[in-house]
Design a protein around this motif. Structure first.
Motif, PDB file in Angstrom:
ATOM      1  N   LEU A  43      49.727  45.840  36.684  1.00 50.96           N
ATOM      2  CA  LEU A  43      49.985  44.755  37.629  1.00 50.96           C
ATOM      3  C   LEU A  43      49.554  45.120  39.043  1.00 50.96           C
ATOM      4  O   LEU A  43      49.151  44.260  39.829  1.00 50.96           O
ATOM      5  CB  LEU A  43      51.477  44.399  37.600  1.00 50.96           C
ATOM      6  CG  LEU A  43      51.931  43.170  38.390  1.00 50.96           C
ATOM      7  CD1 LEU A  43      51.202  41.915  37.929  1.00 50.96           C
ATOM      8  CD2 LEU A  43      53.440  42.988  38.264  1.00 50.96           C
ATOM      9  N   PHE A  44      49.617  46.417  39.395  1.00 47.00           N
ATOM     10  CA  PHE A  44      49.253  46.843  40.747  1.00 47.00           C
ATOM     11  C   PHE A  44      47.765  46.658  41.024  1.00 47.00           C
ATOM     12  O   PHE A  44      47.352  46.577  42.171  1.00 47.00           O
ATOM     13  CB  PHE A  44      49.630  48.310  40.963  1.00 47.00           C
ATOM     14  CG  PHE A  44      51.114  48.544  41.125  1.00 47.00           C
ATOM     15  CD1 PHE A  44      52.032  47.535  40.868  1.00 47.00           C
ATOM     16  CD2 PHE A  44      51.594  49.768  41.529  1.00 47.00           C
ATOM     17  CE1 PHE A  44      53.395  47.749  41.002  1.00 47.00           C
ATOM     18  CE2 PHE A  44      52.958  49.997  41.677  1.00 47.00           C
ATOM     19  CZ  PHE A  44      53.850  48.985  41.408  1.00 47.00           C
ATOM     20  N   GLN A  45      46.951  46.605  39.981  1.00 43.79           N
ATOM     21  CA  GLN A  45      45.521  46.397  40.184  1.00 43.79           C
ATOM     22  C   GLN A  45      45.195  44.949  40.529  1.00 43.79           C
ATOM     23  O   GLN A  45      44.080  44.629  40.927  1.00 43.79           O
ATOM     24  CB  GLN A  45      44.739  46.800  38.932  1.00 43.79           C
ATOM     25  CG  GLN A  45      44.792  48.285  38.626  1.00 43.79           C
ATOM     26  CD  GLN A  45      43.747  48.694  37.621  1.00 43.79           C
ATOM     27  OE1 GLN A  45      42.632  48.177  37.621  1.00 43.79           O
ATOM     28  NE2 GLN A  45      44.091  49.634  36.760  1.00 43.79           N
ATOM     29  N   LEU A  46      46.196  44.080  40.376  1.00 42.00           N
ATOM     30  CA  LEU A  46      45.986  42.652  40.618  1.00 42.00           C
ATOM     31  C   LEU A  46      46.471  42.247  41.991  1.00 42.00           C
ATOM     32  O   LEU A  46      46.885  41.113  42.223  1.00 42.00           O
ATOM     33  CB  LEU A  46      46.691  41.841  39.521  1.00 42.00           C
ATOM     34  CG  LEU A  46      46.174  42.153  38.112  1.00 42.00           C
ATOM     35  CD1 LEU A  46      47.057  41.510  37.066  1.00 42.00           C
ATOM     36  CD2 LEU A  46      44.742  41.679  37.955  1.00 42.00           C
ATOM     37  N   ASN A 135      36.338  32.682  37.704  1.00 38.94           N
ATOM     38  CA  ASN A 135      37.721  33.140  37.754  1.00 38.94           C
ATOM     39  C   ASN A 135      37.936  34.498  37.099  1.00 38.94           C
ATOM     40  O   ASN A 135      39.084  34.889  36.866  1.00 38.94           O
ATOM     41  CB  ASN A 135      38.637  32.108  37.085  1.00 38.94           C
ATOM     42  CG  ASN A 135      38.647  30.787  37.831  1.00 38.94           C
ATOM     43  OD1 ASN A 135      38.744  30.755  39.044  1.00 38.94           O
ATOM     44  ND2 ASN A 135      38.532  29.686  37.093  1.00 38.94           N
ATOM     45  N   GLY A 136      36.874  35.210  36.802  1.00 41.97           N
ATOM     46  CA  GLY A 136      37.035  36.517  36.190  1.00 41.97           C
ATOM     47  C   GLY A 136      37.433  37.590  37.194  1.00 41.97           C
ATOM     48  O   GLY A 136      37.069  37.535  38.368  1.00 41.97           O
ATOM     49  N   TYR A 137      38.215  38.576  36.719  1.00 41.17           N
ATOM     50  CA  TYR A 137      38.549  39.764  37.529  1.00 41.17           C
ATOM     51  C   TYR A 137      37.445  40.795  37.256  1.00 41.17           C
ATOM     52  O   TYR A 137      37.561  41.624  36.357  1.00 41.17           O
ATOM     53  CB  TYR A 137      39.913  40.322  37.135  1.00 41.17           C
ATOM     54  CG  TYR A 137      41.089  39.507  37.623  1.00 41.17           C
ATOM     55  CD1 TYR A 137      41.576  39.663  38.915  1.00 41.17           C
ATOM     56  CD2 TYR A 137      41.719  38.602  36.785  1.00 41.17           C
ATOM     57  CE1 TYR A 137      42.670  38.932  39.372  1.00 41.17           C
ATOM     58  CE2 TYR A 137      42.816  37.864  37.222  1.00 41.17           C
ATOM     59  CZ  TYR A 137      43.280  38.036  38.511  1.00 41.17           C
ATOM     60  OH  TYR A 137      44.361  37.301  38.944  1.00 41.17           O
ATOM     61  N   THR A 286      52.702  51.340  47.767  1.00 38.84           N
ATOM     62  CA  THR A 286      51.874  52.188  46.911  1.00 38.84           C
ATOM     63  C   THR A 286      50.566  51.527  46.509  1.00 38.84           C
ATOM     64  O   THR A 286      49.703  52.185  45.919  1.00 38.84           O
ATOM     65  CB  THR A 286      52.648  52.577  45.641  1.00 38.84           C
ATOM     66  OG1 THR A 286      53.037  51.379  44.949  1.00 38.84           O
ATOM     67  CG2 THR A 286      53.883  53.394  45.989  1.00 38.84           C
ATOM     68  N   SER A 287      50.431  50.230  46.781  1.00 36.03           N
ATOM     69  CA  SER A 287      49.176  49.542  46.497  1.00 36.03           C
ATOM     70  C   SER A 287      49.056  48.369  47.463  1.00 36.03           C
ATOM     71  O   SER A 287      50.046  47.926  48.054  1.00 36.03           O
ATOM     72  CB  SER A 287      49.133  49.042  45.052  1.00 36.03           C
ATOM     73  OG  SER A 287      50.139  48.066  44.826  1.00 36.03           O
ATOM     74  N   THR A 288      47.847  47.883  47.645  1.00 38.45           N
ATOM     75  CA  THR A 288      47.623  46.757  48.548  1.00 38.45           C
ATOM     76  C   THR A 288      48.437  45.552  48.093  1.00 38.45           C
ATOM     77  O   THR A 288      48.368  45.145  46.937  1.00 38.45           O
ATOM     78  CB  THR A 288      46.139  46.382  48.583  1.00 38.45           C
ATOM     79  OG1 THR A 288      45.389  47.511  49.048  1.00 38.45           O
ATOM     80  CG2 THR A 288      45.894  45.199  49.502  1.00 38.45           C
ATOM     81  N   CYS A 289      49.219  44.983  49.007  1.00 41.23           N
ATOM     82  CA  CYS A 289      50.072  43.856  48.655  1.00 41.23           C
ATOM     83  C   CYS A 289      50.559  43.156  49.921  1.00 41.23           C
ATOM     84  O   CYS A 289      50.485  43.688  51.024  1.00 41.23           O
ATOM     85  CB  CYS A 289      51.279  44.312  47.825  1.00 41.23           C
ATOM     86  SG  CYS A 289      52.334  45.523  48.649  1.00 41.23           S
ATOM     87  N   ARG A 290      51.056  41.962  49.720  1.00 38.20           N
ATOM     88  CA  ARG A 290      51.652  41.195  50.805  1.00 38.20           C
ATOM     89  C   ARG A 290      53.081  41.677  51.038  1.00 38.20           C
ATOM     90  O   ARG A 290      53.846  41.842  50.092  1.00 38.20           O
ATOM     91  CB  ARG A 290      51.654  39.708  50.442  1.00 38.20           C
ATOM     92  CG  ARG A 290      52.307  38.798  51.467  1.00 38.20           C
ATOM     93  CD  ARG A 290      52.372  37.376  50.942  1.00 38.20           C
ATOM     94  NE  ARG A 290      53.034  36.472  51.871  1.00 38.20           N
ATOM     95  CZ  ARG A 290      53.395  35.238  51.551  1.00 38.20           C
ATOM     96  NH1 ARG A 290      53.169  34.772  50.341  1.00 38.20           N
ATOM     97  NH2 ARG A 290      53.988  34.470  52.445  1.00 38.20           N
ATOM     98  N   VAL A 291      53.426  41.904  52.283  1.00 37.15           N
ATOM     99  CA  VAL A 291      54.781  42.321  52.665  1.00 37.15           C
ATOM    100  C   VAL A 291      55.368  41.279  53.602  1.00 37.15           C
ATOM    101  O   VAL A 291      54.735  40.893  54.577  1.00 37.15           O
ATOM    102  CB  VAL A 291      54.772  43.704  53.354  1.00 37.15           C
ATOM    103  CG1 VAL A 291      56.181  44.076  53.818  1.00 37.15           C
ATOM    104  CG2 VAL A 291      54.235  44.768  52.408  1.00 37.15           C
TER     105      VAL A 291
END
Length: 349
Positions: A43-46, A135-137, A286-291
């Motif tokens: 999930l962290f890769q998303l 829409n592919g990752y 620990t991974s790129t994300c919205r805070v």
């Protein structure tokens, strides 16, 4: 197939933290099993995706088992082209809300460790058909998992020997302000967390005490009462987390309890650190994300004030964030949220 061509496959308990948001909306609490690829949650890769795997604790056992069989290719894929849902909406199961899907297939023959299971062509999907170009990752996968390891991990999950979804734990609320406790219990139940209110845990059967995951004390609860409650849980052999309520503000208390319910290792969380001092917040992800950071403040008349003070995407690492002095003066507290994690801190001076 060479071992170095394959990624490791594992499973781990995970949580999507619920909460009462600053605008009054609710975010549902979900417990689920996440996929661990090469030691890290997939999930962290998303990036900033707010989603859960289909292996969730609040779906009936037969459906849970059917999802596992789909991953093992022992049941038909739910979408055309052999596509399976890897992550879906945490609020519902409809693909209309959007889901991460992938093709799952076998490469090589044999069930005794030969060959591999392959997850490929990851995509964001909102109906039965998918446009991989649009829409592919494109930066994720394909992943090749050793067939023996893959089947063994999922097989243990089916047999009850593996990292099961954590049981849905209840929360026990103890405090002097009955009105606050009632509002808190109602908020917790709304987001999917069971809650009971009591003043005395003595005489409660040990098996019932073991159904609680968190005991939350109000600020007015005396030390003797706290010690008595802790003693009852210790005698019952109950593994609980204890929360000392920071202030009689329901969204803040819900965030404290959600943080305590998250018992997973730090390496499998997005948000691992929150400190607050002198009008600044220190955050580690620990991974790129919205805070998102919300400040809660009590004024001199003990009225609660809420301020949204930060909302941005942060790269992996530690960050110092300056906050509006008006939002953090006096007796104030911070709640930091990412997708799946929440932490709470008192503003120190």
């Amino acid at each position: 197939m060479a071992a170095e061509d394959c990624a490791s496959f594992g499973l781990a308990p995970a949580m999507r933290a619920g909460g009462v948001l600053a605008d009054g909306d609710y975010q549902v609490h979900r417990d689920f099993v996440d996929f661990i690829v090469d030691g890290r949650p997939l999930l962290f890769q998303l990036s900033d995706l707010d989603a859960v795997s289909p292996l969730a604790s609040d779906i009936p056992p037969a459906i849970f088992a059917h999802h596992v069989k789909r991953l093992l290719l022992e049941a038909e894929a739910p979408l055309p082209g052999g596509r399976c849902v890897i992550y879906g909406c945490p609020e519902c199961e409809g693909i209309e809300c959007g889901a991460v899907t992938a093709v799952i297939e076998r490469d090589g023959e044999g069930d005794e460790g030969d060959g591999a299971y392959v997850w490929r062509d990851f995509a964001w999907q909102t109906d039965e058909r998918v446009d991989l170009e649009l829409n592919g990752y494109h930066g994720i996968g394909p992943f090749r998992f050793r067939a023996g390891e893959y089947r063994a991990v999922l097989g243990r999950l089916l047999s009850g020997e593996g990292p099961l979804v954590p049981p849905r734990r209840k929360v026990l609320l103890i405090g002097a302000r009955v009105a606050v406790l009632a509002r808190l219990a109602a908020a917790l139940r709304t987001i999917g967390v069971g809650a009971d209110i009591t003043q005395d845990a003595s005489g409660v059967p040990p098996e019932e005490l073991r159904t609680y995951g968190v005991v939350a004390f109000g600020r007015a609860v005396e030390d003797g009462q706290r010690a008595a409650v802790r003693g009852e849980f210790e005698r019952a052999g109950a593994d609980v987390a204890y929360v000392d309520g920071l202030a009689p503000i329901v969204p803040l208390l819900v965030a404290q309890i959600e943080s305590a319910l998250d018992r997973g290792p730090l390496a499998q969380r997005r948000l691992t650190r929150l400190v607050a001092a002198d009008g600044e917040a220190g955050v580690e992800v620990t991974s790129t994300c919205r805070v998102r950071i919300t400040a809660y403040r009590l004024d001199r008349l003990y009225r609660a004030h809420t301020h949204d003070v930060f909302d941005a995407v942060l790269e992996s690492g530690r960050h110092r964030i300056s906050l509006d002095d008006k939002a953090t003066r006096g007796q104030s507290f911070l709640v930091a949220r990412t997708t799946g994690s929440v932490l709470v801190a008192r503003m120190e001076r």
